[in-house]
Design a protein around this motif. Structure first.
Motif, PDB file in Angstrom:
ATOM      1  N   TYR A 165      55.922  40.468  72.946  1.00 43.36           N
ATOM      2  CA  TYR A 165      55.928  39.441  73.984  1.00 43.36           C
ATOM      3  C   TYR A 165      57.307  38.807  74.143  1.00 43.36           C
ATOM      4  O   TYR A 165      57.702  38.430  75.244  1.00 43.36           O
ATOM      5  CB  TYR A 165      54.885  38.357  73.693  1.00 43.36           C
ATOM      6  CG  TYR A 165      53.475  38.849  73.791  1.00 43.36           C
ATOM      7  CD1 TYR A 165      52.986  39.360  74.983  1.00 43.36           C
ATOM      8  CD2 TYR A 165      52.628  38.828  72.688  1.00 43.36           C
ATOM      9  CE1 TYR A 165      51.693  39.838  75.078  1.00 43.36           C
ATOM     10  CE2 TYR A 165      51.334  39.297  72.780  1.00 43.36           C
ATOM     11  CZ  TYR A 165      50.870  39.796  73.970  1.00 43.36           C
ATOM     12  OH  TYR A 165      49.585  40.268  74.066  1.00 43.36           O
ATOM     13  N   GLY A 166      58.029  38.678  73.055  1.00 48.23           N
ATOM     14  CA  GLY A 166      59.319  38.000  73.097  1.00 48.23           C
ATOM     15  C   GLY A 166      60.371  38.723  73.905  1.00 48.23           C
ATOM     16  O   GLY A 166      61.070  38.112  74.712  1.00 48.23           O
ATOM     17  N   VAL A 167      60.506  40.019  73.713  1.00 49.63           N
ATOM     18  CA  VAL A 167      61.554  40.776  74.411  1.00 49.63           C
ATOM     19  C   VAL A 167      61.344  40.762  75.935  1.00 49.63           C
ATOM     20  O   VAL A 167      62.284  40.456  76.674  1.00 49.63           O
ATOM     21  CB  VAL A 167      61.668  42.214  73.845  1.00 49.63           C
ATOM     22  CG1 VAL A 167      62.599  43.056  74.703  1.00 49.63           C
ATOM     23  CG2 VAL A 167      62.153  42.174  72.404  1.00 49.63           C
ATOM     24  N   PRO A 168      60.136  41.049  76.453  1.00 50.03           N
ATOM     25  CA  PRO A 168      59.964  40.977  77.910  1.00 50.03           C
ATOM     26  C   PRO A 168      60.170  39.569  78.482  1.00 50.03           C
ATOM     27  O   PRO A 168      60.763  39.412  79.556  1.00 50.03           O
ATOM     28  CB  PRO A 168      58.525  41.445  78.136  1.00 50.03           C
ATOM     29  CG  PRO A 168      58.171  42.223  76.921  1.00 50.03           C
ATOM     30  CD  PRO A 168      58.943  41.611  75.797  1.00 50.03           C
ATOM     31  N   VAL A 169      59.718  38.551  77.760  1.00 47.30           N
ATOM     32  CA  VAL A 169      59.919  37.173  78.235  1.00 47.30           C
ATOM     33  C   VAL A 169      61.410  36.841  78.228  1.00 47.30           C
ATOM     34  O   VAL A 169      61.924  36.231  79.172  1.00 47.30           O
ATOM     35  CB  VAL A 169      59.107  36.170  77.380  1.00 47.30           C
ATOM     36  CG1 VAL A 169      59.468  34.733  77.720  1.00 47.30           C
ATOM     37  CG2 VAL A 169      57.610  36.389  77.593  1.00 47.30           C
ATOM     38  N   LEU A 170      62.110  37.245  77.196  1.00 45.23           N
ATOM     39  CA  LEU A 170      63.564  37.038  77.124  1.00 45.23           C
ATOM     40  C   LEU A 170      64.265  37.729  78.284  1.00 45.23           C
ATOM     41  O   LEU A 170      65.110  37.133  78.966  1.00 45.23           O
ATOM     42  CB  LEU A 170      64.105  37.548  75.790  1.00 45.23           C
ATOM     43  CG  LEU A 170      65.630  37.525  75.623  1.00 45.23           C
ATOM     44  CD1 LEU A 170      66.153  36.103  75.670  1.00 45.23           C
ATOM     45  CD2 LEU A 170      66.029  38.206  74.326  1.00 45.23           C
ATOM     46  N   LEU A 171      63.916  38.979  78.550  1.00 43.68           N
ATOM     47  CA  LEU A 171      64.542  39.712  79.663  1.00 43.68           C
ATOM     48  C   LEU A 171      64.207  39.090  81.010  1.00 43.68           C
ATOM     49  O   LEU A 171      65.057  39.006  81.899  1.00 43.68           O
ATOM     50  CB  LEU A 171      64.126  41.183  79.624  1.00 43.68           C
ATOM     51  CG  LEU A 171      64.650  41.985  78.432  1.00 43.68           C
ATOM     52  CD1 LEU A 171      64.067  43.392  78.438  1.00 43.68           C
ATOM     53  CD2 LEU A 171      66.162  42.012  78.422  1.00 43.68           C
ATOM     54  N   GLY A 172      62.966  38.628  81.167  1.00 51.84           N
ATOM     55  CA  GLY A 172      62.586  37.943  82.405  1.00 51.84           C
ATOM     56  C   GLY A 172      63.365  36.648  82.593  1.00 51.84           C
ATOM     57  O   GLY A 172      63.828  36.340  83.700  1.00 51.84           O
ATOM     58  N   GLY A 201      59.453  37.086  65.731  1.00 48.15           N
ATOM     59  CA  GLY A 201      58.888  38.418  65.541  1.00 48.15           C
ATOM     60  C   GLY A 201      59.759  39.302  64.670  1.00 48.15           C
ATOM     61  O   GLY A 201      59.269  40.049  63.823  1.00 48.15           O
ATOM     62  N   SER A 202      61.076  39.223  64.845  1.00 51.25           N
ATOM     63  CA  SER A 202      62.002  40.026  64.038  1.00 51.25           C
ATOM     64  C   SER A 202      61.989  39.581  62.583  1.00 51.25           C
ATOM     65  O   SER A 202      61.991  40.420  61.663  1.00 51.25           O
ATOM     66  CB  SER A 202      63.426  39.921  64.593  1.00 51.25           C
ATOM     67  OG  SER A 202      63.452  40.416  65.909  1.00 51.25           O
ATOM     68  N   ILE A 203      61.974  38.277  62.352  1.00 48.07           N
ATOM     69  CA  ILE A 203      61.904  37.761  60.980  1.00 48.07           C
ATOM     70  C   ILE A 203      60.585  38.178  60.337  1.00 48.07           C
ATOM     71  O   ILE A 203      60.551  38.599  59.174  1.00 48.07           O
ATOM     72  CB  ILE A 203      62.089  36.229  60.956  1.00 48.07           C
ATOM     73  CG1 ILE A 203      63.528  35.874  61.347  1.00 48.07           C
ATOM     74  CG2 ILE A 203      61.736  35.647  59.586  1.00 48.07           C
ATOM     75  CD1 ILE A 203      63.778  34.398  61.570  1.00 48.07           C
ATOM     76  N   ALA A 204      59.509  38.099  61.085  1.00 48.87           N
ATOM     77  CA  ALA A 204      58.208  38.500  60.557  1.00 48.87           C
ATOM     78  C   ALA A 204      58.194  39.999  60.240  1.00 48.87           C
ATOM     79  O   ALA A 204      57.596  40.416  59.251  1.00 48.87           O
ATOM     80  CB  ALA A 204      57.105  38.158  61.553  1.00 48.87           C
ATOM     81  N   SER A 214      54.810  39.780  63.730  1.00 53.81           N
ATOM     82  CA  SER A 214      55.915  40.565  64.267  1.00 53.81           C
ATOM     83  C   SER A 214      55.511  41.325  65.521  1.00 53.81           C
ATOM     84  O   SER A 214      56.281  41.428  66.465  1.00 53.81           O
ATOM     85  CB  SER A 214      56.455  41.535  63.206  1.00 53.81           C
ATOM     86  OG  SER A 214      55.515  42.556  62.951  1.00 53.81           O
ATOM     87  N   LEU A 215      54.301  41.842  65.540  1.00 54.78           N
ATOM     88  CA  LEU A 215      53.836  42.593  66.706  1.00 54.78           C
ATOM     89  C   LEU A 215      53.820  41.712  67.946  1.00 54.78           C
ATOM     90  O   LEU A 215      54.387  42.065  68.984  1.00 54.78           O
ATOM     91  CB  LEU A 215      52.437  43.159  66.423  1.00 54.78           C
ATOM     92  CG  LEU A 215      51.850  44.061  67.495  1.00 54.78           C
ATOM     93  CD1 LEU A 215      52.695  45.323  67.617  1.00 54.78           C
ATOM     94  CD2 LEU A 215      50.420  44.407  67.161  1.00 54.78           C
TER      95      LEU A 215
END
Length: 188
Positions: free
Chosen positions: A40-47, A22-25, A34-35
Motif C-alpha cells: 500500500y505504501g509504494v503506490p500511495v507514495l507514487l500517487g 513496511g520496509s522496517i517490518a 511488511s506486506l
C-alpha cells in the motif's frame, strides 16, 4: 505550512511512512505489517509524488474568511463566490488559475501564462466584489485593456470590470457589481 497540507503532500507523507514502516517490518521479519506497508505504501507514495508534480497552490486570500460573509452569501454574489472558491483551492494538472477562462477570453499565452497572485474581497456600496492581482507574463496589459468590457460580463451577469496597472508586468482586475446589482442589494 499550507504547502504541507496540500493533498499531494499528505499522500506523499502517508505513502512514505507506510513504505518505511513496511520496509522496517520486512527487515525485522514481521510479514503481516511488511506486506501491507510495502504493497500500500509504494503506490500511495507514487500517487502523492504524481500529484505534487502537477500541483498549483491556491491564490493568496487577502481578506479574512469571516469578513464580508453576509455580502458573499447574497444570491446575486453567487458567480463571484464560485470564482473565489475556485481560485483559493489546490488545483492539479493546470498551468495557472482560471486557465480555461483566460483561454476563452484570449488572454492566454501557452509558454508564459498569466499568474494569479492574490484575491481580495470588496464591499462596493453594499455589493460584493473581487480584486484579482495578476502577473501578466506573456500577455501584455494592452491585451487585458482591450478585453476590459467583456471581462465583467464573462464572469457573471451584471458585473463590470476595472483594470489597474500596478507595474509593466502586474495588474489588478476588479470584478464589481454593476449599478443594477448594487441597487437591488438589500440594505444591511
Amino acid at each position: 505550512m499550507e504547502a504541507l497540507t496540500s493533498p499531494g503532500s499528505l499522500l506523499t507523507i502517508l505513502g512514505a511512512a507506510l513504505t518505511v514502516i513496511g520496509s522496517i517490518a520486512y527487515v525485522t521479519d514481521s510479514p503481516n505489517i511488511s506486506l501491507a506497508g510495502v504493497f500500500y505504501g509504494v503506490p500511495v507514495l507514487l500517487g502523492g509524488l504524481a500529484l505534487k508534480s502537477s500541483e498549483l497552490p491556491p491564490a493568496q486570500r487577502l481578506t479574512p474568511t469571516a469578513e464580508l460573509r453576509q455580502l458573499r452569501e447574497q444570491p446575486e454574489s453567487e458567480p463571484l463566490r464560485k470564482l473565489l472558491k475556485d481560485v483559493t483551492r489546490w488545483r492539479y494538472g493546470q498551468k495557472a488559475h482560471l486557465e480555461s477562462s483566460l483561454e476563452a477570453l484570449k488572454l492566454w499565452n501557452e509558454d508564459a501564462p498569466p499568474e494569479l497572485l492574490s484575491v481580495a474581497e470588496r464591499d462596493v456600496e453594499g455589493g460584493y466584489g473581487l480584486v484579482l492581482h495578476f502577473r501578466c507574463h506573456g500577455v501584455p496589459p494592452e491585451r487585458w485593456q482591450a478585453k476590459q468590457e467583456r471581462l465583467g460580463r464573462f464572469f457573471g451577469p451584471g458585473l463590470r470590470a476595472e483594470l489597474r496597472l500596478i507595474s509593466a508586468t502586474e495588474l489588478e482586475l476588479s470584478l464589481l457589481p454593476g449599478a443594477d446589482l448594487v441597487e437591488s442589494a438589500p440594505a444591511a
